[in-house]
Design a protein around this motif. Structure first.
Motif, PDB file in Angstrom:
ATOM      1  N   MET A 158       5.658   5.036  -8.318  1.00 10.24           N
ATOM      2  CA  MET A 158       4.802   3.296  -7.517  1.00 10.24           C
ATOM      3  C   MET A 158       3.667   3.726  -6.309  1.00 10.24           C
ATOM      4  O   MET A 158       4.643   3.660  -5.919  1.00 10.24           O
ATOM      5  N   ASN A 159       3.118   3.688  -7.185  1.00  7.54           N
ATOM      6  CA  ASN A 159       1.577   3.795  -5.243  1.00  7.54           C
ATOM      7  C   ASN A 159       1.427   2.323  -5.392  1.00  7.54           C
ATOM      8  O   ASN A 159       0.767   1.716  -6.116  1.00  7.54           O
ATOM      9  N   SER A 160      -0.152   2.263  -4.454  1.00  9.99           N
ATOM     10  CA  SER A 160      -0.462   1.335  -3.735  1.00  9.99           C
ATOM     11  C   SER A 160       0.377   0.054  -3.935  1.00  9.99           C
ATOM     12  O   SER A 160       0.000  -0.775  -4.545  1.00  9.99           O
ATOM     13  N   LEU A 161       1.493   0.002  -3.701  1.00  8.78           N
ATOM     14  CA  LEU A 161       2.208  -1.052  -3.855  1.00  8.78           C
ATOM     15  C   LEU A 161       2.007  -2.483  -3.475  1.00  8.78           C
ATOM     16  O   LEU A 161       1.633  -2.569  -2.169  1.00  8.78           O
ATOM     17  N   LYS A 162       2.403  -3.573  -4.095  1.00  6.17           N
ATOM     18  CA  LYS A 162       1.904  -5.217  -4.220  1.00  6.17           C
ATOM     19  C   LYS A 162       3.047  -6.025  -3.601  1.00  6.17           C
ATOM     20  O   LYS A 162       4.074  -5.638  -4.166  1.00  6.17           O
TER      21      LYS A 162
ATOM     22  N   SER B  44       4.993   3.721  -1.112  1.00  3.72           N
ATOM     23  CA  SER B  44       4.655   4.373  -2.850  1.00  3.72           C
ATOM     24  C   SER B  44       6.346   4.485  -2.777  1.00  3.72           C
ATOM     25  O   SER B  44       7.295   4.869  -1.290  1.00  3.72           O
TER      26      SER B  44
ATOM     27  N   ASP C 240       4.806  -6.552  -6.708  1.00  4.39           N
ATOM     28  CA  ASP C 240       6.045  -5.204  -7.332  1.00  4.39           C
ATOM     29  C   ASP C 240       7.241  -6.051  -7.154  1.00  4.39           C
ATOM     30  O   ASP C 240       8.128  -5.365  -7.160  1.00  4.39           O
TER      31      ASP C 240
ATOM     32  N   ARG D 209      -1.947   1.981 -11.104  1.00  2.00           N
ATOM     33  CA  ARG D 209      -0.838   2.911  -9.582  1.00  2.00           C
ATOM     34  C   ARG D 209       0.086   3.316  -9.813  1.00  2.00           C
ATOM     35  O   ARG D 209       1.412   4.054  -9.204  1.00  2.00           O
ATOM     36  N   PHE D 210       1.231   2.852 -11.149  1.00  5.15           N
ATOM     37  CA  PHE D 210       2.152   3.368 -11.441  1.00  5.15           C
ATOM     38  C   PHE D 210       2.480   4.502 -12.342  1.00  5.15           C
ATOM     39  O   PHE D 210       1.402   4.368 -13.372  1.00  5.15           O
TER      40      PHE D 210
ATOM     41  N   GLY E 210       0.532  -0.878  -0.246  1.00  7.69           N
ATOM     42  CA  GLY E 210       0.315   0.093  -0.070  1.00  7.69           C
ATOM     43  C   GLY E 210       0.712   1.054   0.061  1.00  7.69           C
ATOM     44  O   GLY E 210       0.334   2.609  -0.150  1.00  7.69           O
TER      45      GLY E 210
ATOM     46  N   VAL F 122       0.266  -2.450 -13.580  1.00  8.10           N
ATOM     47  CA  VAL F 122       1.016  -1.725 -12.965  1.00  8.10           C
ATOM     48  C   VAL F 122      -0.308  -0.422 -13.195  1.00  8.10           C
ATOM     49  O   VAL F 122       0.306   0.425 -12.539  1.00  8.10           O
TER      50      VAL F 122
END
Length: 128
Positions: A83-87, A17, A90, A67-68, A15, A64
């Motif tokens: 990069m946002n909302s990372l999982k 960045s 990733d 999100r990216f 979640g 992505v």
């Protein structure tokens, strides 16, 4: 000769960045389409995003999208990948790559074989 260097990787929580940067030296980035690729352990390198010389053509991998965000600052000879909302999925080494294009509007593609210059990569780890 164009040289590329990535920075900005690190550890992020799900979640969170990160922003990774690709800085060029030896030649102006104005003349190059830039791509971001990533490679997780035991997996093939895959395309993440690319941006044309003009910035008018941008593509993202489905995984992505939303999100990216890729952007470029030619004055700073730098391309960014926000990069946002990372999982956790990733997690990978992230590489930038470049290909010279005569036309500033030539569309970019996420095809590894097209890119001629590569950076050494920066590690992104997403974990709680």
């Amino acid at each position: 000769q164009l040289q590329l260097g990535e920075s900005g990787g690190g550890l992020a929580q799900p979640g969170g960045s990160l922003r990774v940067s690709c800085v060029a030296s030896g030649w102006s980035l104005d003349y190059y389409t830039i791509g971001w690729f990533r490679q997780a352990p035991g997996k093939e390198r895959e395309g993440v995003s690319c941006i044309s010389r003009s910035g008018d053509s941008i593509n993202y991998a489905d995984s992505v999208k939303g999100r990216f965000t890729i952007s470029r600052d030619n004055a700073k000879n730098t391309v960014y990948l926000q990069m946002n909302s990372l999982k956790p999925e990733d997690t990978a080494a992230y590489f930038c790559a470049a290909i010279p294009r005569l036309s500033s509007n030539y569309p970019c593609r996420l095809s590894l074989s097209e890119y001629e210059y590569w950076g050494q990569g920066t590690q992104v780890t997403v974990s709680s």
